[in-house]
Design an enzyme around this catalytic site. Structure first.
Site, PDB file in Angstrom:
ATOM      1  N   ASP A 221      -5.015 -10.510  12.051  1.00 58.59           N
ATOM      2  CA  ASP A 221      -5.423  -9.185  12.521  1.00 58.59           C
ATOM      3  C   ASP A 221      -4.605  -8.864  13.762  1.00 58.59           C
ATOM      4  O   ASP A 221      -4.935  -9.290  14.870  1.00 58.59           O
ATOM      5  CB  ASP A 221      -6.919  -9.179  12.828  1.00 58.59           C
ATOM      6  CG  ASP A 221      -7.460  -7.780  13.062  1.00 58.59           C
ATOM      7  OD1 ASP A 221      -6.728  -6.963  13.644  1.00 58.59           O
ATOM      8  OD2 ASP A 221      -8.604  -7.517  12.677  1.00 58.59           O
ATOM      9  N   ILE A 222      -3.529  -8.119  13.570  1.00 58.35           N
ATOM     10  CA  ILE A 222      -2.585  -7.862  14.660  1.00 58.35           C
ATOM     11  C   ILE A 222      -3.228  -7.046  15.767  1.00 58.35           C
ATOM     12  O   ILE A 222      -3.106  -7.357  16.958  1.00 58.35           O
ATOM     13  CB  ILE A 222      -1.330  -7.160  14.118  1.00 58.35           C
ATOM     14  CG1 ILE A 222      -0.633  -8.064  13.096  1.00 58.35           C
ATOM     15  CG2 ILE A 222      -0.377  -6.796  15.262  1.00 58.35           C
ATOM     16  CD1 ILE A 222       0.536  -7.400  12.390  1.00 58.35           C
TER      17      ILE A 222
ATOM     18  N   ASN B 128       0.849  -1.182   0.000  1.00 56.98           N
ATOM     19  CA  ASN B 128       0.000   0.000   0.000  1.00 56.98           C
ATOM     20  C   ASN B 128       0.888   1.235   0.000  1.00 56.98           C
ATOM     21  O   ASN B 128       2.112   1.138  -0.032  1.00 56.98           O
ATOM     22  CB  ASN B 128      -0.962  -0.015   1.199  1.00 56.98           C
ATOM     23  CG  ASN B 128      -0.221  -0.126   2.520  1.00 56.98           C
ATOM     24  OD1 ASN B 128       0.611   0.712   2.851  1.00 56.98           O
ATOM     25  ND2 ASN B 128      -0.512  -1.174   3.285  1.00 56.98           N
TER      26      ASN B 128
END
Length: 398
Positions: free
Chosen positions: A304-305, A208
């Site tokens: 999902d940290i 990203n």
């Protein structure tokens, strides 16, 4: 940051001793003075001449130096420093410290000192995992000694695992945190930053537009307040800040591993722009064009940290701060994210292309907590970081 600080550096007898000249150089660059002590075994790896030349100070090796001992030199030497650092701290040195032995200069200094002590263990993985070493470690931590590492990695003996001494810059970060005055002195804070790269094949990846600038600025602001900062970063466009314990990763799975290894911490700031998905089975070789036939990529969800750490039953940081980069319904989506993930705060921002925030130098955020939404004016990312760091300090010290 270390101007005028005095470091008593005890170098133990391990192969990692060859890294200590770099630490001495970095300490002196920052204005610290370094008084070196070499054990007999350490002199098999580094020479007093090398260490003394870099330190610009006399190197101490012998407990029974009559000139120094006429004035109880070992007592004086142990108490004039601002910090005693033992690196590498071998299994033997740790055992002597834990049992209060004093049969050479290094162990005598460590027993005679009332100065704070920091150690960087280094040894074979089996020695590190041995119950005796772990008992000694627990005793030393109970005595208030700060322990840096060890890291996991390849060792000179050919084995792999925990026992590798932390790098000189990590020791430097620990020293700076220990000697920096500020409201967060003695607090350990985790900051994640940058994007993650999820491999498609050896030359392509999913990423990203995050530059890592905001997370880097937050880590820098927390260091300035005296915190020990563990900085876990993906492949960012900006260099990491000085004074942090640095962990560089590539993928979301790597980042989660590094985050879990950093626990326990007093607070966690999850500013990284972690990719939501990865290619389920990355190719081991470059994917070639096939006469106009497009490759089909199957995706899998990344860990999902933020949710993983927020929802820990044991070891959850006292304050968990997440970030929400949104393009639509910013407040509503970020508020829902805070509730869904279970974190304490969400720092929300609008990253629509027209804002220029993603990858830019400014940010406009809304701090969302159980008390509601607080809009902050648009400002430079450094200013956002300072304001957030001060709010974190207030919450951690409350």
């Amino acid at each position: 940051m270390l101007n005028g600080k005095r470091i008593l550096l005890i170098i133990g007898g391990g192969i990692a001793a060859f890294k200590l000249p770099e630490l001495i150089r970095r300490l002196r660059e920052r204005g610290a003075s370094v008084t070196p002590v070499l054990t007999k075994a350490a002199q098999e790896f580094v020479t007093p001449l090398t260490i003394g030349s870099l330190a610009g100070e006399k190197v101490y090796t012998d407990l029974f130096d009559l000139t120094d001992e006429a004035e109880m030199g070992h007592i004086q030497l142990s108490r004039v420093a601002d910090l005693v650092v033992v690196a590498p701290a071998t299994a033997d040195l740790m055992a002597k410290m834990a049992q209060g032995q004093a049969n050479d200069l290094a162990s005598t200094l460590l027993l005679a000192t009332d100065t704070p002590v920091m150690i960087a263990p280094a040894m074979n993985v089996r020695m590190w995992d041995h119950p005796a070493t772990q008992r000694n470690l627990a005793l030393l931590q109970g005595d208030g000694i700060t322990v840096l590492g060890p890291n996991e990695g390849d060792m000179a003996c050919g084995e792999y695992g925990p026992g590798r001494m932390v790098e000189p810059m990590e020791i430097l970060a620990g020293i700076e945190a220990a000697l920096t005055d500020g409201p967060l002195k003695g607090k350990r804070i985790l900051v994640t930053s940058g994007p993650t790269h999820e491999p498609i094949d050896p030359v392509r990846y999913i990423a990203n537009r995050s530059s890592g600038a905001q997370g880097t600025a937050i880590a820098k602001a927390l260091v300035a307040l005296g915190a020990e900062v563990v900085f876990v970063t993906g492949p960012a466009d900006v260099p990491p800040p000085e004074g942090v314990v640095l962990r560089q990763v590539e993928s979301a799975k790597d980042m989660l591993t590094a985050v879990e290894a950093a626990l326990p911490v007093d607070a966690g700031v999850f500013a990284a722009a972690v990719a939501d998905w990865r290619v389920a089975s990355a190719s081991g070789s470059k994917i070639k064009k096939q006469n106009g036939k497009l490759p089909v990529l199957e995706f899998a969800e990344n860990p999902d940290i933020l949710a993983t750490i927020s929802q820990l039953d044991q070891g959850r940081p006292g304050l968990v701060v997440g970030f929400a980069a949104e393009t639509d319904d910013v407040i509503a989506n970020a508020t829902a994210k805070r509730q869904r993930k279970g974190c304490d705060w969400i720092v929300a921002n609008d990253v629509s292309p027209e804002t220029g925030i993603m990858g830019g130098s400014e940010n406009a955020v809304t701090l969302i907590s159980e008390d509601g939404a607080e809009n902050w004016p648009r400002m430079g990312k450094d200013a956002v970081a300072v304001k957030l760091a001060n709010r974190i300090a207030e919450a951690v010290l409350r």
